[in-house]
Design a protein around this motif. Structure first.
Motif, PDB file in Angstrom:
ATOM      1  N   PHE A  90       0.843  -1.183   0.000  1.00 24.44           N
ATOM      2  CA  PHE A  90       0.000   0.000   0.000  1.00 24.44           C
ATOM      3  C   PHE A  90       0.887   1.245   0.000  1.00 24.44           C
ATOM      4  O   PHE A  90       1.730   1.418   0.867  1.00 24.44           O
ATOM      5  CB  PHE A  90      -0.911   0.004   1.229  1.00 24.44           C
ATOM      6  N   GLN A  91       0.686   2.105  -0.986  1.00 22.01           N
ATOM      7  CA  GLN A  91       1.497   3.314  -1.100  1.00 22.01           C
ATOM      8  C   GLN A  91       0.637   4.539  -1.376  1.00 22.01           C
ATOM      9  O   GLN A  91       1.119   5.529  -1.895  1.00 22.01           O
ATOM     10  CB  GLN A  91       2.531   3.151  -2.230  1.00 22.01           C
ATOM     11  N   ASN A  92      -0.635   4.466  -1.040  1.00 23.54           N
ATOM     12  CA  ASN A  92      -1.565   5.512  -1.444  1.00 23.54           C
ATOM     13  C   ASN A  92      -2.097   6.354  -0.287  1.00 23.54           C
ATOM     14  O   ASN A  92      -2.981   7.179  -0.501  1.00 23.54           O
ATOM     15  CB  ASN A  92      -2.745   4.898  -2.205  1.00 23.54           C
ATOM     16  N   SER A  93      -1.608   6.142   0.928  1.00 15.78           N
ATOM     17  CA  SER A  93      -2.079   6.970   2.036  1.00 15.78           C
ATOM     18  C   SER A  93      -1.519   8.382   1.885  1.00 15.78           C
ATOM     19  O   SER A  93      -0.541   8.612   1.161  1.00 15.78           O
ATOM     20  CB  SER A  93      -1.638   6.381   3.378  1.00 15.78           C
ATOM     21  N   PHE A  94      -2.123   9.341   2.566  1.00 17.19           N
ATOM     22  CA  PHE A  94      -1.649  10.715   2.468  1.00 17.19           C
ATOM     23  C   PHE A  94      -0.231  10.846   3.006  1.00 17.19           C
ATOM     24  O   PHE A  94       0.562  11.676   2.549  1.00 17.19           O
ATOM     25  CB  PHE A  94      -2.603  11.664   3.215  1.00 17.19           C
ATOM     26  N   THR A 147       1.363  10.080  12.426  1.00 14.44           N
ATOM     27  CA  THR A 147       1.996   8.760  12.505  1.00 14.44           C
ATOM     28  C   THR A 147       1.148   7.804  13.342  1.00 14.44           C
ATOM     29  O   THR A 147       1.124   6.603  13.080  1.00 14.44           O
ATOM     30  CB  THR A 147       3.412   8.854  13.104  1.00 14.44           C
ATOM     31  N   SER A 148       0.413   8.343  14.315  1.00 17.03           N
ATOM     32  CA  SER A 148      -0.496   7.505  15.109  1.00 17.03           C
ATOM     33  C   SER A 148      -1.617   6.958  14.228  1.00 17.03           C
ATOM     34  O   SER A 148      -1.952   5.759  14.287  1.00 17.03           O
ATOM     35  CB  SER A 148      -1.085   8.331  16.262  1.00 17.03           C
ATOM     36  N   TRP A 149      -2.205   7.835  13.408  1.00 21.46           N
ATOM     37  CA  TRP A 149      -3.244   7.401  12.460  1.00 21.46           C
ATOM     38  C   TRP A 149      -2.691   6.350  11.505  1.00 21.46           C
ATOM     39  O   TRP A 149      -3.338   5.341  11.225  1.00 21.46           O
ATOM     40  CB  TRP A 149      -3.750   8.607  11.671  1.00 21.46           C
ATOM     41  N   PHE A 150      -1.488   6.571  10.992  1.00 17.06           N
ATOM     42  CA  PHE A 150      -0.857   5.669  10.030  1.00 17.06           C
ATOM     43  C   PHE A 150      -0.678   4.266  10.632  1.00 17.06           C
ATOM     44  O   PHE A 150      -0.958   3.260   9.979  1.00 17.06           O
ATOM     45  CB  PHE A 150       0.490   6.247   9.608  1.00 17.06           C
ATOM     46  N   CYS A 151      -0.209   4.223  11.877  1.00 18.03           N
ATOM     47  CA  CYS A 151       0.004   2.927  12.546  1.00 18.03           C
ATOM     48  C   CYS A 151      -1.322   2.186  12.753  1.00 18.03           C
ATOM     49  O   CYS A 151      -1.391   0.957  12.621  1.00 18.03           O
ATOM     50  CB  CYS A 151       0.721   3.125  13.877  1.00 18.03           C
ATOM     51  N   ARG A 152      -2.389   2.920  13.067  1.00 20.71           N
ATOM     52  CA  ARG A 152      -3.697   2.287  13.232  1.00 20.71           C
ATOM     53  C   ARG A 152      -4.221   1.786  11.890  1.00 20.71           C
ATOM     54  O   ARG A 152      -4.801   0.693  11.804  1.00 20.71           O
ATOM     55  CB  ARG A 152      -4.691   3.263  13.865  1.00 20.71           C
ATOM     56  N   LYS A 153      -4.018   2.565  10.839  1.00 23.84           N
ATOM     57  CA  LYS A 153      -4.518   2.196   9.521  1.00 23.84           C
ATOM     58  C   LYS A 153      -3.909   0.883   9.035  1.00 23.84           C
ATOM     59  O   LYS A 153      -4.605   0.031   8.463  1.00 23.84           O
ATOM     60  CB  LYS A 153      -4.213   3.310   8.522  1.00 23.84           C
TER      61      LYS A 153
END
Length: 328
Positions: A2-6, A174-180
């Protein structure tokens, strides 16, 4: 993959705009197991093949907490899952303060990178860290340099440089990213020990400022620090330019008549450059003030600094080694 997150997009935009992590780079990534370093490793891993990066991790176990061995095991497990090699170091027991252990970590990082042919050390510092460092340095009393102390990159040697590619990202991101991506974040309980000033700033002061004064305090600190960095860079470049023109061609000396004409800010920076580059001495503010007084008032006296004597002779501000008296 996955490489499409903001955050992926923000990361790529940042490294390409600032030329931080070129193709074919060999990266040594400091990996604690916390949310920021996990997000960093995940993003680097996702773009590894596209940029042909060689990636290895390095982990430091301070043994200050009862669960430190469990953290290390999880870090090694995650590295194996990503098929990444990991260098593991235990902090010597005699290094029992934050400052001494920080210096040990940086020396170990540099040595490991140099010995194993890594050209880039990558750290997971964020804009939140930049804001916290700025406020912490402000409370201790600091100069402009201290208010812009965390930079995108630093050249550590001819072969190794240090990069912070998450420096425009915030801990909330980074917290959101880790949860995602369901990353296994290890919660460091020591981060909630408010006997430490850094934790009080993070857990109490910044939330208070957000609630009652400025909801975007982290962004405002980041912007201010970035603006100060521009001024600091200009002053450093100007000081280096002038220093190159006023050095003595043969002796350890500078033309102090030129220095007298300069603003005190440039005077102090040139003096620091002179002592660091020639004698590996980092002068404190009192020593700098004494030397500037000597220059501006043309005081005909010598100043003792470490094992050296500083004095003026006509046009030149010179440094000489102290002579030892031998008793017969």
């Amino acid at each position: 993959m996955f490489q499409n997150s903001f955050l992926h997009k923000k990361f790529i935009s940042t490294i390409e705009k600032n030329n931080l992590l070129p193709y074919n780079s060999s990266l040594l990534v400091s990996f604690s197991g916390g949310q920021d370093s996990l997000a960093l490793v995940k993003i680097l891993y996702d773009f590894k093949n596209i940029y042909n990066w060689k990636i290895s991790l390095i982990h430091f176990d301070h043994r200050w907490r009862s669960d430190s061995m469990l953290v290390s095991k999880q870090v090694i497990k995650y590295a194996k899952m990503c098929n990444l090699s990991v260098y593991y170091f235990e902090c010597p027991k005699y290094l029992n303060t934050e400052e001494t252990s920080r210096k040990w970590r940086y020396l170990t990082l540099i040595n490991t990178a140099y010995v194993n042919n890594f050209n880039t050390i990558v750290l997971a510092h964020t804009a939140t860290d930049k804001a916290e460092t700025m406020l912490s340095n402000l409370f201790r009393g600091t100069s402009l340099d201290g208010l812009s102390s965390i930079h995108w990159s630093s050249q550590l040697s001819n072969a190794v440089h240090l990069v912070r590619p998450l420096l425009n990202c915030y801990r909330s991101e980074t917290s959101w990213f880790c949860r995602k991506y369901f990353l296994p974040v290890w919660i460091d309980q020591s981060n909630y020990n408010n006997s430490l000033s850094r934790n009080r700033l993070r857990q109490e002061l910044i939330p208070y400022i957000k609630s009652y004064f400025q909801p975007q305090i982290e962004q405002k600190c980041y912007l201010l620090s970035s603006l100060i960095s521009l001024d600091v860079d200009f002053l450093e470049q100007e000081a280096l330019r002038i220093y190159s023109l006023i050095q003595h061609e043969e002796l350890l000396a500078m033309n102090y008549l030129v220095i007298k004409l300069l603003h005190p800010s440039l005077q102090s920076r040139i003096l620091k450059i002179f002592f660091i580059s020639n004698l590996d001495l980092n002068l404190n503010s009192i020593q700098i003030s004494d030397i500037i007084l000597l220059i501006n008032q043309s005081i005909s006296t010598n100043i003792n600094i470490s094992n050296y004597i500083l004095g003026t002779d006509g046009t030149w501000l010179y440094v000489g080694a102290k002579t030892k008296c031998i008793k017969k």
